[in-house]
Design an enzyme around this catalytic site. Sequence first.
Site, PDB file in Angstrom:
ATOM      1  N   TYR A 166      35.984  53.094  29.289  1.00 47.73           N
ATOM      2  CA  TYR A 166      36.174  54.511  28.966  1.00 47.73           C
ATOM      3  C   TYR A 166      36.462  54.703  27.473  1.00 47.73           C
ATOM      4  O   TYR A 166      35.895  55.594  26.831  1.00 47.73           O
ATOM      5  CB  TYR A 166      37.325  55.049  29.809  1.00 47.73           C
ATOM      6  CG  TYR A 166      37.624  56.521  29.660  1.00 47.73           C
ATOM      7  CD1 TYR A 166      36.763  57.478  30.168  1.00 47.73           C
ATOM      8  CD2 TYR A 166      38.798  56.944  29.046  1.00 47.73           C
ATOM      9  CE1 TYR A 166      37.055  58.835  30.049  1.00 47.73           C
ATOM     10  CE2 TYR A 166      39.099  58.289  28.928  1.00 47.73           C
ATOM     11  CZ  TYR A 166      38.227  59.226  29.428  1.00 47.73           C
ATOM     12  OH  TYR A 166      38.513  60.570  29.304  1.00 47.73           O
ATOM     13  N   LYS A 170      34.132  56.804  24.924  1.00 48.70           N
ATOM     14  CA  LYS A 170      34.671  57.985  24.252  1.00 48.70           C
ATOM     15  C   LYS A 170      34.735  57.807  22.742  1.00 48.70           C
ATOM     16  O   LYS A 170      34.687  58.800  21.995  1.00 48.70           O
ATOM     17  CB  LYS A 170      36.057  58.319  24.821  1.00 48.70           C
ATOM     18  CG  LYS A 170      36.013  58.872  26.248  1.00 48.70           C
ATOM     19  CD  LYS A 170      35.065  60.061  26.369  1.00 48.70           C
ATOM     20  CE  LYS A 170      35.189  60.783  27.694  1.00 48.70           C
ATOM     21  NZ  LYS A 170      34.195  61.882  27.807  1.00 48.70           N
TER      22      LYS A 170
END
Length: 276
Positions: A166, A170
């Site tokens: 993640y 991101k």
Amino acid sequence: MAGKLRGRVALVSGSGRGIGREIALKLASEGARVVVNDLDVDPANETAEAVRAAGGEAVVCAGSVTEDGFAERFIKTGMDSFGGLDIIVNNAGYTWDSVVQKMTDEQWQAIIDVHLTAPFRILRAAQPVISAKAKEEAAAGQEVFRKVVNISSIAGTGGNAGQINYSAAKAGILGMTRTMAKEWGRYKVNVNAVAFGPIRTRLTEGSADGGNTITVGNRDIKVGVNPDLLSQMERMIPLGRVGTPEEAAGAVYLFCSPESNFISGQYVICGGGFTI
């Protein structure tokens, strides 16, 4: 419906629930016509109905943003339904956490696909439409600004243990944002990002070990943040609490409004003063 976005066409991925739903409602409240997307059709329909009930216009384009052909279908829905494309909010996503030594290739790739590859495909599919519209407007002596808002996270700006997939995705979306701002500046497109801090949604409520799951494809994925960790994070937020989905949507709206017409290639942290 009156508002600063009156007549604009906004595509919001992952807008059946949580932050995405509030983004769709906020943009619609300012007059935008919204294409609502969700993995599941029922939540997408509920958001669209809420927009219509408030006097706005909305259509649904359900399905996974990672599916082959989805990006083209998403863009086509906006063009066929409303005849335009003015705002893209790349919001869809989820978490599938693990420390690096326990993370599988499947976990890694799934999160990269939904948070990074899917936005890339959506922007790629939008390019011919945006280019053609920009050329028409330039020939007519018009300066029309369009908006792209990519959703990042403080996990992407500072990293977060247990979220290498993640965090990498991101962080990558911030690089994509800066690059697209440079590529699409000639089209008068503002490309910016919002990096969320702790926001209270179904992805943060409850512990990932406590039975809170989401269904993606044929797999049930545990989500959530340990309540003790969330409480600890909350104490570190200068404003004294986690954010709400409505407040998160407000940050996205800032980059969709006409006041942001000379802001591009930037990101703002929406986290109540909390950073990593």
